[in-house]
Scaffold this motif. Structure first.
Motif, PDB file in Angstrom:
ATOM      1  N   HIS A 211       0.813  -1.019   0.047  1.00 16.65           N
ATOM      2  CA  HIS A 211       0.112   0.123   0.060  1.00 16.65           C
ATOM      3  C   HIS A 211       0.753   1.189  -0.016  1.00 16.65           C
ATOM      4  N   ALA A 212       0.283   2.566  -0.338  1.00 20.73           N
ATOM      5  CA  ALA A 212       1.056   3.825   0.018  1.00 20.73           C
ATOM      6  C   ALA A 212       1.613   3.842   1.202  1.00 20.73           C
ATOM      7  N   GLY A 213       2.845   4.268   1.212  1.00 19.26           N
ATOM      8  CA  GLY A 213       4.024   4.232   2.287  1.00 19.26           C
ATOM      9  C   GLY A 213       4.264   2.825   2.920  1.00 19.26           C
ATOM     10  N   GLY A 214       3.936   1.851   2.542  1.00 19.48           N
ATOM     11  CA  GLY A 214       4.225   0.541   2.717  1.00 19.48           C
ATOM     12  C   GLY A 214       5.559   0.143   1.930  1.00 19.48           C
TER      13      GLY A 214
ATOM     14  N   GLN B 104       9.655  -3.952  -3.185  1.00 19.32           N
ATOM     15  CA  GLN B 104      10.023  -2.791  -2.419  1.00 19.32           C
ATOM     16  C   GLN B 104      10.174  -1.483  -3.393  1.00 19.32           C
ATOM     17  N   TYR B 105       9.418  -0.463  -3.249  1.00 23.56           N
ATOM     18  CA  TYR B 105       9.317   0.603  -4.024  1.00 23.56           C
ATOM     19  C   TYR B 105      10.677   1.483  -3.858  1.00 23.56           C
ATOM     20  N   PRO B 106      10.967   2.441  -4.555  1.00 17.39           N
ATOM     21  CA  PRO B 106      12.096   3.077  -4.326  1.00 17.39           C
ATOM     22  C   PRO B 106      11.744   4.032  -3.345  1.00 17.39           C
ATOM     23  N   GLY B 107      12.535   4.649  -2.586  1.00 19.57           N
ATOM     24  CA  GLY B 107      12.457   5.848  -1.500  1.00 19.57           C
ATOM     25  C   GLY B 107      12.332   5.275   0.063  1.00 19.57           C
ATOM     26  N   ARG B 108      12.389   4.215   0.095  1.00 18.32           N
ATOM     27  CA  ARG B 108      11.911   3.559   1.451  1.00 18.32           C
ATOM     28  C   ARG B 108      12.946   2.566   1.895  1.00 18.32           C
TER      29      ARG B 108
ATOM     30  N   GLY C  97      -1.903  -7.064  -4.761  1.00 10.92           N
ATOM     31  CA  GLY C  97      -1.659  -5.685  -4.391  1.00 10.92           C
ATOM     32  C   GLY C  97      -2.813  -5.307  -3.526  1.00 10.92           C
ATOM     33  N   HIS C  98      -2.345  -4.658  -2.515  1.00 15.48           N
ATOM     34  CA  HIS C  98      -3.378  -3.720  -1.603  1.00 15.48           C
ATOM     35  C   HIS C  98      -3.362  -2.337  -1.593  1.00 15.48           C
TER      36      HIS C  98
ATOM     37  N   GLY D 152      -2.558   1.483  10.130  1.00 14.77           N
ATOM     38  CA  GLY D 152      -1.748   0.728   9.339  1.00 14.77           C
ATOM     39  C   GLY D 152      -0.262   0.951   9.263  1.00 14.77           C
ATOM     40  N   THR D 153      -0.076   2.369  10.163  1.00 15.30           N
ATOM     41  CA  THR D 153       1.162   2.498  10.403  1.00 15.30           C
ATOM     42  C   THR D 153       1.697   2.844  11.806  1.00 15.30           C
ATOM     43  N   ASP D 154       2.832   2.406  12.150  1.00 13.39           N
ATOM     44  CA  ASP D 154       3.157   2.106  13.408  1.00 13.39           C
ATOM     45  C   ASP D 154       3.202   3.464  14.245  1.00 13.39           C
ATOM     46  N   GLU D 155       2.569   3.847  15.334  1.00 12.08           N
ATOM     47  CA  GLU D 155       2.444   5.211  15.908  1.00 12.08           C
ATOM     48  C   GLU D 155       3.857   5.493  16.368  1.00 12.08           C
TER      49      GLU D 155
END
Length: 258
Positions: free
Chosen positions: A30-33, A55-59, A95-96, A156-159
């Motif tokens: 997902h976006a940011g994943g 693994q998308y670019p940038g992370r 894909g999610h 979905g994102t760790d606080e």
């Protein structure tokens, strides 16, 4: 079945080597994943199915690369590295959310530009590619605080990541690029994939409606079925075993490619 992944690629991560796997599943976050989102699913599917996480670019280990704010460009990069990895095993795509769009465009490129059709596409937590909402918010244009608030609201994102300023400096640029990619995406006319689609959705997902999900059937020349799971937008994080069982059942019996 030796794979170039033994020496690594920029775009793919293999969490559980499965040299005897009968099929291969490429998973799009997902976006940011990141690719690691699918570690648990990989464990459930091994050894019958080998999972490759994109693994998308940038992370993470690609943090030095600039994020890509275009779905079509992301798909083209995925396909460029995927084609040399193809073998006689059936290839499925999962894909999610944003990943569903990248997976769909990947399927189109594989089939119609490389003559290598996917055996199946799993699209999760995303309305059909041709579906747009008028007046939809442009989250990628928000300031950093607004982007953090959006991530908190969606879940979905760790606080702990959202509360650490030093980490946010690393996290937010690729997240913004991902939101730009989703929010500027427009479906392009052209041939659709012939493979069957399985569409997954949470029954409390605020980002999709059943009508929007049903329109995925307009984007394949094959069969399209919809599977509803309990949960919100990130139901996939809580339903790994059920999703693995569904994927295994759908992949079972697929014939090797010619």
């Amino acid at each position: 079945m030796n794979s170039p992944l033994a020496t690594g690629t920029r775009s793919y991560r293999r969490f559980h080597p499965a040299p005897g796997a009968r099929s291969r599943l490429v998973c799009f976050p997902h976006a940011g994943g990141a690719a690691g989102t699918y570690t648990a699913l990989s464990k459930e599917l091994a050894p019958d199915t080998e999972v490759l996480g994109v693994q998308y670019p940038g992370r993470q280990d690609r943090a030095a690369e600039k994020g890509v704010g275009d779905i079509h460009e992301l798909a083209a990069g995925v396909v460029e590295e995927l084609v040399p990895l193809l073998d006689d095993r059936p290839l499925a795509l999962f894909g999610h959310s944003m990943g569903a769009l990248v997976a769909y465009e990947t399927a189109r490129l594989l089939e119609h530009e490389h003559g290598a059709p996917a055996a199946m596409l799993f699209a999760s937590g995303r309305r059909a590619p041709s579906r747009r909402r008028e007046g939809e918010r442009k989250i990628h244009l928000k300031d950093d605080q607004g982007l953090v608030e959006e991530l908190r609201a969606l879940g979905g994102t760790d606080e702990r990541l959202l509360a650490e300023p030093a980490l946010l400096e690393v996290i937010l640029p690729p997240v913004r690029a991902d939101y730009r990619a989703v929010e500027t995406y427009r479906h392009r006319p052209g041939p659709e994939p012939r493979c069957p689609f399985t569409v997954l959705v949470g029954d409390e997902d605020p980002r999709t409606t059943m009508e929007e999900v049903d329109d995925w059937r307009l984007h394949t020349d094959g069969a399209c079925t919809v599977e509803v799971f309990p949960g919100g937008h990130f139901f996939v994080l809580d339903r790994t075993q059920e999703i693995a069982a569904l994927v295994s059942a759908r992949l079972r019996g697929l014939a090797p490619t010619a």
